[in-house]
Design a protein around this motif. Sequence first.
Motif, PDB file in Angstrom:
ATOM      1  N   UNK A  15       0.986  -1.139  -0.050  1.00  0.00           N
ATOM      2  CA  UNK A  15       0.051   0.118  -0.068  1.00  0.00           C
ATOM      3  C   UNK A  15       0.927   1.357   0.064  1.00  0.00           C
ATOM      4  N   UNK A  16       2.165   1.186   0.218  1.00  0.00           N
ATOM      5  CA  UNK A  16       2.888   2.336   0.178  1.00  0.00           C
ATOM      6  C   UNK A  16       3.770   2.595  -1.186  1.00  0.00           C
ATOM      7  N   UNK A  17       2.838   2.097  -2.168  1.00  0.00           N
ATOM      8  CA  UNK A  17       3.308   2.226  -3.420  1.00  0.00           C
ATOM      9  C   UNK A  17       2.901   3.716  -4.214  1.00  0.00           C
ATOM     10  N   UNK A  18       3.992   4.333  -4.711  1.00  0.00           N
ATOM     11  CA  UNK A  18       3.758   5.602  -5.162  1.00  0.00           C
ATOM     12  C   UNK A  18       2.574   5.825  -6.444  1.00  0.00           C
ATOM     13  N   UNK A  19       2.254   4.473  -6.916  1.00  0.00           N
ATOM     14  CA  UNK A  19       1.259   4.650  -7.787  1.00  0.00           C
ATOM     15  C   UNK A  19       0.032   4.375  -7.439  1.00  0.00           C
ATOM     16  N   UNK A  20      -0.194   4.654  -5.944  1.00  0.00           N
ATOM     17  CA  UNK A  20      -1.455   4.486  -5.328  1.00  0.00           C
ATOM     18  C   UNK A  20      -1.864   5.998  -5.025  1.00  0.00           C
ATOM     19  N   UNK A  21      -3.093   6.197  -5.318  1.00  0.00           N
ATOM     20  CA  UNK A  21      -3.831   7.646  -4.801  1.00  0.00           C
ATOM     21  C   UNK A  21      -4.827   7.238  -3.798  1.00  0.00           C
ATOM     22  N   UNK A  22      -5.029   7.563  -2.603  1.00  0.00           N
ATOM     23  CA  UNK A  22      -6.320   7.145  -1.623  1.00  0.00           C
ATOM     24  C   UNK A  22      -7.153   8.398  -1.658  1.00  0.00           C
ATOM     25  N   UNK A  23      -8.362   8.304  -2.364  1.00  0.00           N
ATOM     26  CA  UNK A  23      -9.506   9.127  -2.116  1.00  0.00           C
ATOM     27  C   UNK A  23     -10.642   8.888  -1.133  1.00  0.00           C
ATOM     28  N   UNK A  24     -10.941   9.741  -0.406  1.00  0.00           N
ATOM     29  CA  UNK A  24     -12.014   9.623   0.831  1.00  0.00           C
ATOM     30  C   UNK A  24     -13.433   9.905   0.211  1.00  0.00           C
ATOM     31  N   UNK A  25     -14.475   8.847   0.007  1.00  0.00           N
ATOM     32  CA  UNK A  25     -15.464   9.215  -0.583  1.00  0.00           C
ATOM     33  C   UNK A  25     -16.541   8.532   0.050  1.00  0.00           C
ATOM     34  N   UNK A  26     -17.481   8.997   0.349  1.00  0.00           N
ATOM     35  CA  UNK A  26     -18.762   7.968   0.993  1.00  0.00           C
ATOM     36  C   UNK A  26     -19.702   8.095  -0.299  1.00  0.00           C
TER      37      UNK A  26
END
Length: 80
Positions: A43-54
């Motif tokens: 999960x510490x990969x630079x190709x990951x973006x995390x978006x918080x959405x409900x």
Amino acid sequence: MKILLTGATGYIGKRLLPILLELGYEVICCVRDKNRFPAEGVYANPKISVLEVDFLKDLPSPEVIKNIDVAYYLIHSMSA
């Protein structure tokens, strides 16, 4: 290729994400709670973006989703 992965902290999402990364894709992970998204290991990969959405209340902004090539919709609700 840029992929939108909803339900990234769920059973299938957690198993799909490492495969997508191994294939070299950039992945935007939509999660309801960023605190439940691990920050170590794969999960510490630079190709990951995390978006918080409900998704019961919000939708991602058009800017986020306009350049998406593929979307995996892995959302369900187990609450009443």
